[in-house]
Motif scaffolding. Structure first.
Motif, PDB file in Angstrom:
ATOM      1  N   MET A   1       0.632  -1.171   0.042  1.00  0.00           N
ATOM      2  CA  MET A   1       0.017   0.001  -0.198  1.00  0.00           C
ATOM      3  C   MET A   1       0.743   1.149   0.027  1.00  0.00           C
ATOM      4  N   GLU A   2       0.389   2.253  -0.388  1.00  0.00           N
ATOM      5  CA  GLU A   2       1.009   3.586  -0.802  1.00  0.00           C
ATOM      6  C   GLU A   2       1.331   4.290   0.436  1.00  0.00           C
ATOM      7  N   TYR A   3       0.631   4.058   1.750  1.00  0.00           N
ATOM      8  CA  TYR A   3       0.765   4.632   2.902  1.00  0.00           C
ATOM      9  C   TYR A   3       1.948   3.843   3.620  1.00  0.00           C
TER      10      TYR A   3
ATOM     11  N   GLN B   1       4.599   2.890   1.805  1.00  0.00           N
ATOM     12  CA  GLN B   1       5.474   3.385   0.919  1.00  0.00           C
ATOM     13  C   GLN B   1       6.019   4.701   1.363  1.00  0.00           C
TER      14      GLN B   1
ATOM     15  N   ALA C   1       9.271   6.296   2.912  1.00  0.00           N
ATOM     16  CA  ALA C   1      10.028   7.409   2.336  1.00  0.00           C
ATOM     17  C   ALA C   1      10.212   8.501   3.428  1.00  0.00           C
ATOM     18  N   LEU C   2       9.440   8.473   4.522  1.00  0.00           N
ATOM     19  CA  LEU C   2       9.541   9.269   5.619  1.00  0.00           C
ATOM     20  C   LEU C   2      10.897   8.867   6.180  1.00  0.00           C
TER      21      LEU C   2
ATOM     22  N   ARG D   1      10.364   6.746  -7.896  1.00  0.00           N
ATOM     23  CA  ARG D   1      10.483   6.022  -6.788  1.00  0.00           C
ATOM     24  C   ARG D   1      12.078   5.573  -6.698  1.00  0.00           C
TER      25      ARG D   1
ATOM     26  N   LEU E   1      12.813   4.491  -2.949  1.00  0.00           N
ATOM     27  CA  LEU E   1      11.819   3.531  -2.418  1.00  0.00           C
ATOM     28  C   LEU E   1      11.943   2.142  -3.263  1.00  0.00           C
TER      29      LEU E   1
ATOM     30  N   LEU F   1      18.825   8.010   6.337  1.00  0.00           N
ATOM     31  CA  LEU F   1      17.781   8.767   7.218  1.00  0.00           C
ATOM     32  C   LEU F   1      17.841  10.294   6.940  1.00  0.00           C
TER      33      LEU F   1
ATOM     34  N   ARG G   1      16.391  11.154   3.472  1.00  0.00           N
ATOM     35  CA  ARG G   1      14.984  10.727   3.395  1.00  0.00           C
ATOM     36  C   ARG G   1      14.157  12.080   3.929  1.00  0.00           C
TER      37      ARG G   1
ATOM     38  N   GLN H   1      11.111  13.795  -0.234  1.00  0.00           N
ATOM     39  CA  GLN H   1       9.996  13.383  -0.094  1.00  0.00           C
ATOM     40  C   GLN H   1       9.104  13.002  -1.405  1.00  0.00           C
ATOM     41  N   ILE H   2       8.063  12.331  -1.163  1.00  0.00           N
ATOM     42  CA  ILE H   2       7.251  12.014  -2.491  1.00  0.00           C
ATOM     43  C   ILE H   2       5.934  11.978  -1.808  1.00  0.00           C
TER      44      ILE H   2
ATOM     45  N   PHE I   1       2.102  10.814  -3.351  1.00  0.00           N
ATOM     46  CA  PHE I   1       1.694   9.785  -4.133  1.00  0.00           C
ATOM     47  C   PHE I   1       0.347  10.158  -5.180  1.00  0.00           C
ATOM     48  N   GLN I   2       0.146   9.220  -5.838  1.00  0.00           N
ATOM     49  CA  GLN I   2      -0.837   9.331  -6.742  1.00  0.00           C
ATOM     50  C   GLN I   2      -2.156   9.039  -6.405  1.00  0.00           C
TER      51      GLN I   2
ATOM     52  N   ALA J   1      -5.117   5.709  -1.155  1.00  0.00           N
ATOM     53  CA  ALA J   1      -4.362   4.495  -0.715  1.00  0.00           C
ATOM     54  C   ALA J   1      -3.049   5.118   0.176  1.00  0.00           C
ATOM     55  N   SER J   2      -2.866   6.430   0.070  1.00  0.00           N
ATOM     56  CA  SER J   2      -1.533   7.015   0.340  1.00  0.00           C
ATOM     57  C   SER J   2      -1.757   7.383   1.901  1.00  0.00           C
TER      58      SER J   2
ATOM     59  N   GLY K   1       6.748  12.205  10.081  1.00  0.00           N
ATOM     60  CA  GLY K   1       7.775  12.434   9.611  1.00  0.00           C
ATOM     61  C   GLY K   1       8.778  13.424  10.777  1.00  0.00           C
TER      62      GLY K   1
END
Lengths: 340, 292
Positions: free
Chosen positions: A230-232, A234, A238-239, B54, B59, B83, B86, B90-91, B93-94, B98-99, B113
Motif C-alpha cells: 500500500m502507498e501509505y 511506501q 520514504a519518511l 521512486r 523506494l 535517514l 529521506r 519526499q514523495i 503519491f498518486q 491509498a496513501s 515525519g
C-alpha cells in the motif's frame, strides 16, 4: 422605464453572512475504529446474543471458586449418581427421583441425603457435585482455550510479520519450514507428547500450540504482504520509518481485524481439541474436571444416568456455537469482503 | 536563478524488475534537475515514470546507474545518511485513497515525519508545526482528530502534501499527484504545490500524463517512452518545437477548448519501434535534447 425603477433604501441592505459564518456546519465527532466496529456489530443480533452468552458463561466459569456449592473433587460415595434436585420443583428429572423397575423412587431419600441438601445438576459415580464440576471444568477448558489463543496470536503474528517484512529468501525458507511443520499429523504429535510429559494444563496447551499457530502465521503473512504494497506504507518508508515501526505501526493495525477474527475462530477449536484429548484420556489428569473429562465420565453411564453426559455436552455445544456465531459476526464487521 | 546548481543529477539510471531475465522498466535514463525548478516527467502508462520517481527517493532499488543529490551519490546510502537523505527528499503519491493510513488520525499522519526525524523540541512544538502545516495546505484545525476516510480526494491529497512537507524537504517527487482528482480540484492542488514551492524554495520532479498540466507547472520537461527519455528540454522548446515523433504524437493528443481547432485536430499516431539500443540523447538546440 424610469418609472419602473423601485428605490430601495440603503437601510434595507445588510451585509451577507461572512465567509466564516457560511462555513460548513460542524461535522459530527469522528468514530474511532473500535466505536465504528461496535456500531456495526450491534446490528448483528446473533453476534450480540452470543456475546452476551459468552460473557455470562465466562463470568460463571471464572467465579467457580465462589459459586460452586461443593468442592468439585470431594467424593461422597454415599451420594453417588444422584439425579438433579431443585428446591420446590416437582418435575420429573428435577425432583431427585429416578426410574427404577418401572417405578419412580426418591433417590435422595434412599441415599439418606439431608432434607435441605440439593445437587442442582446431580452427582457423578463418586458422589461429586456435577454443578461444581461443570463450573470448574468450564473454567479449565476456557482457560486452556484462551491461553492457547493468545499464544497462537503471539507466535503467529511474530512469525508471519517477520516473514512478510523480510521477504525474498528468508520468507521462502520460513514458509517451507511451516509446510514441513504442518505436514506432521498433529494428533499423533500431541498423543506422543502427552505420553512423554505429565498430562495437565501446561502440556495440553503446549501440545495444541505446536501446530495451531501455523494457520495464523499464514494469514498474517498473506495480509502483511498485501498491506506492505500500500502507498501509505511506501510513504512511511520514504519518511524514514524503520522496518519495525512500519510492521507494528502501520501493517499490524491494518490487519488487526482479520487477525482478531481468526483468533476468535481458534478459541472454539482449542476448546474442542482440549475436550477431545480429555475425552480420549490423554488430557486433564484425574480427578480434575474439564468438559472433556466430564463427558468421558458421563458417556460410560449414559444409559443409566443420561444427565451426566447431557449437561456437559450442552455446555460444550453452547460455548462452541456462541464462539462461532460471534466470530462470524466479527468477521462481517472487520472483513466484509470475506463474507460468502 | 544565476547559480544554475543541479540539485539532482541522474546518470544512466536503470531499474529491472525481472532480475535480468526481461527488459528493464527504466533504461539508462539521465537528466538533471536544478535547484528550485520543476522538472516534468511525462509519458504513457507503464513507460517507467513512476519507477524513476521512486528510485530517486530510494523506494526502489537502483539496478544500475547513479543518482546524485546535492553532489552526494545516494545509490548506496545506508543508516544515518539514508535517514538524512529521506528527510530532504519526499514523495507525494498518486492515489489519495491509498496513501493515507486508514487507522491513523490526520494529526499522526502529518506528524510521522516530525517524530521520525525528531524535528520537534516538545509536544507543544509538534502540535504547532502540525497545525501550521495543516493550515498551509488549506485545512482547518478541527480536521486534526479525524480519520482519512472522512475526507474527499482533494482534501486527502492536501494531507499527503502536508505529510511530505513536514520534514522540511528540499526535493519532492510528485508522482501524478493530481491524476486521481476531479478536474475542478486539480487546479487547486497544483496551485498549492506551486505556492509551497515559492515559499519554501522546493525542487519538484512532477510526474504526470496530463501534458497541459505539466506544461503549466514545469520549467523543463522530459518525455519518456518505454523506459527511455526520448526528448528533454525547457518546456517551451519541447512544446513549441517537438522533434521526436513520439513527443509530436503526445502533443497532438492534447485537446484544446476550441471547437474550431478540435474539428481539425488530427492525432498523429506513433507506431514506430522503440529506439535502438545505442541511441543517445543529442543536443539539437541549447538545452533541448532528443534521442536519436
Amino acid at each position: 422605464m424610469s418609472e419602473a425603477k423601485v428605490l430601495i433604501p440603503d437601510s434595507a441592505f445588510v451585509p451577507a453572512a461572512s465567509a466564516a459564518a457560511q462555513a460548513e456546519p460542524e461535522l459530527p465527532r469522528a468514530l474511532s475504529f473500535l466505536e465504528d466496529s461496535w456500531r456495526k456489530l450491534r446490528k448483528n443480533k446473533a453476534a450480540v446474543v452470543t456475546l452476551a452468552l459468552l460473557i455470562i458463561i465466562t463470568t460463571l466459569a471464572f467465579l467457580a471458586p465462589v459459586l460452586a456449592p461443593f468442592d468439585p473433587n470431594e467424593q461422597h460415595l454415599a451420594h453417588k449418581n444422584l439425579p438433579p434436585k431443585w428446591p420446590g420443583v416437582s418435575l420429573n428429572g428435577l425432583n431427585g427421583t429416578s426410574e427404577f423397575r418401572g417405578r419412580r423412587i426418591d433417590a435422595y431419600a434412599l441415599a439418606k441425603v439431608p432434607e435441605d441438601q440439593y445437587y442442582l445438576l446431580g452427582t457423578d459415580e463418586f458422589g461429586r457435585d456435577l454443578l461444581s464440576r461443570c463450573l470448574w471444568g468450564t473454567r479449565i477448558s476456557l482457560t486452556i482455550a484462551f491461553i492457547a489463543a493468545v499464544l497462537d496470536l503471539t507466535i503467529g503474528i511474530a512469525y508471519g510479520l517477520f516473514s512478510a517484512m523480510k521477504g525474498g529468501r528468508v520468507d521462502n525458507a520460513m514458509q517451507r519450514a511451516l509446510e514441513i511443520l504442518s505436514g506432521i499429523p498433529s494428533l499423533v504429535l500431541v498423543v506422543l507428547m502427552l505420553l512423554v510429559f505429565q498430562p495437565g494444563i501446561a502440556s495440553i496447551i503446549l501440545a495444541m500450540v505446536i501446530s495451531s499457530w501455523i494457520p495464523m502465521a499464514r494469514v498474517v503473512r498473506a495480509e502483511a504482504l498485501k498491506t506492505k504494497q500500500m502507498e501509505y506504507v511506501q510513504a512511511a518508508r520514504a519518511l524514514g520509518a524503520s522496518e519495525v515501526k512500519i510492521a507494528l505501526g502501520h501493517i499490524l493495525p491494518n490487519i488487526s481485524g482479520i487477525v482478531i477474527v481468526r483468533a476468535m475462530f481458534s478459541i472454539p477449536s482449542a476448546i474442542f481439541f482440549e475436550t477431545f484429548l480429555s475425552f480420549l484420556g490423554v488430557g486433564m489428569r484425574i480427578p480434575n474436571a474439564s468438559i472433556g473429562t466430564l463427558l468421558n465420565g458421563g458417556y460410560k453411564v449414559f444409559r443409566l444416568y443420561p444427565y451426566q453426559m447431557f449437561i456437559p455436552a450442552a455446555i460444550l455445544c453452547v460455548i462452541m456455537l456462541s464462539f462461532n456465531l460471534f466470530a462470524d459476526g466479527l468477521r462481517d464487521v472487520f472483513d466484509p469482503k470475506m463474507k460468502e | 536563478m544565476s547559480a544554475e546548481k543541479n540539485l539532482i543529477e541522474v546518470k544512466d539510471l536503470t531499474h529491472d524488475y525481472t532480475g535480468g531475465r526481461g527488459r528493464p522498466a527504466v533504461q539508462r535514463v539521465s537528466f538533471a534537475i536544478r535547484e528550485g525548478e520543476t522538472f516534468g516527467l511525462v509519458g504513457e502508462s507503464g513507460c517507467g515514470k513512476t519507477t524513476t520517481g521512486r528510485m530517486l527517493v530510494r523506494l526502489l532499488e537502483i539496478t544500475s546507474g547513479s543518482v546524485r543529490f546535492d553532489g552526494q551519490d545516494i545509490t548506496g546510502l545506508r543508516g544515518r545518511e539514508l535517514l538524512d537523505f529521506r528527510r530532504q527528499a519526499q514523495i507525494i503519491f498518486q492515489d489519495p485513497y491509498a496513501s493515507l493510513d486508514p487507522r491513523k488520525k490526520v494529526r499522526d499522519i502529518i506528524a510521522e515525519g516530525i517524530d521520525i526525524h525528531h524535528l520537534a523540541q516538545n509536544r507543544g512544538d509538534r502540535e504547532t508545526q502540525v497545525a501550521q502545516l495543516l493550515s498551509s495546505v488549506g485545512l482547518r484545525p478541527e480536521h486534526l482528530t479525524r480519520y482519512p476516510h472522512e475526507f474527499s480526494g482533494g482534501q486527502r491529497q492536501r494531507i499527503g502534501i502536508a505529510r511530505a512537507l513536514a520534514t522540511q524537504p528540499r526535493f519532492v517527487v510528485c508522482d501524478e499527484p493530481i491524476s486521481a482528482l476531479d478536474v475542478s480540484i486539480q487546479a487547486q492542488v497544483v496551485n498549492l504545490l506551486k505556492e509551497e514551492q515559492r515559499r519554501r524554495g522546493l525542487t519538484y520532479l512532477f510526474i504526470a500524463h496530463d501534458l497541459s498540466m505539466v506544461k503549466y507547472i514545469s520549467d523543463r520537461i522530459a518525455v519518456m517512452y518505454r523506459g527511455r527519455i526520448v526528448e528533454t528540454g525547457p518546456s517551451d522548446l519541447v512544446y513549441g518545437n517537438p522533434l521526436h515523433p513520439y513527443t509530436r504524437s503526445l502533443i497532438s493528443a492534447i485537446p484544446l477548448p476550441d471547437p474550431e481547432s478540435e474539428r481539425s485536430r488530427r492525432r498523429i499516431p506513433y507506431d514506430q519501434p522503440e529506439a535502438a539500443e545505442d541511441a543517445e540523447l543529442q543536443e539539437v538546440e541549447p538545452g533541448h535534447f532528443v534521442l536519436l
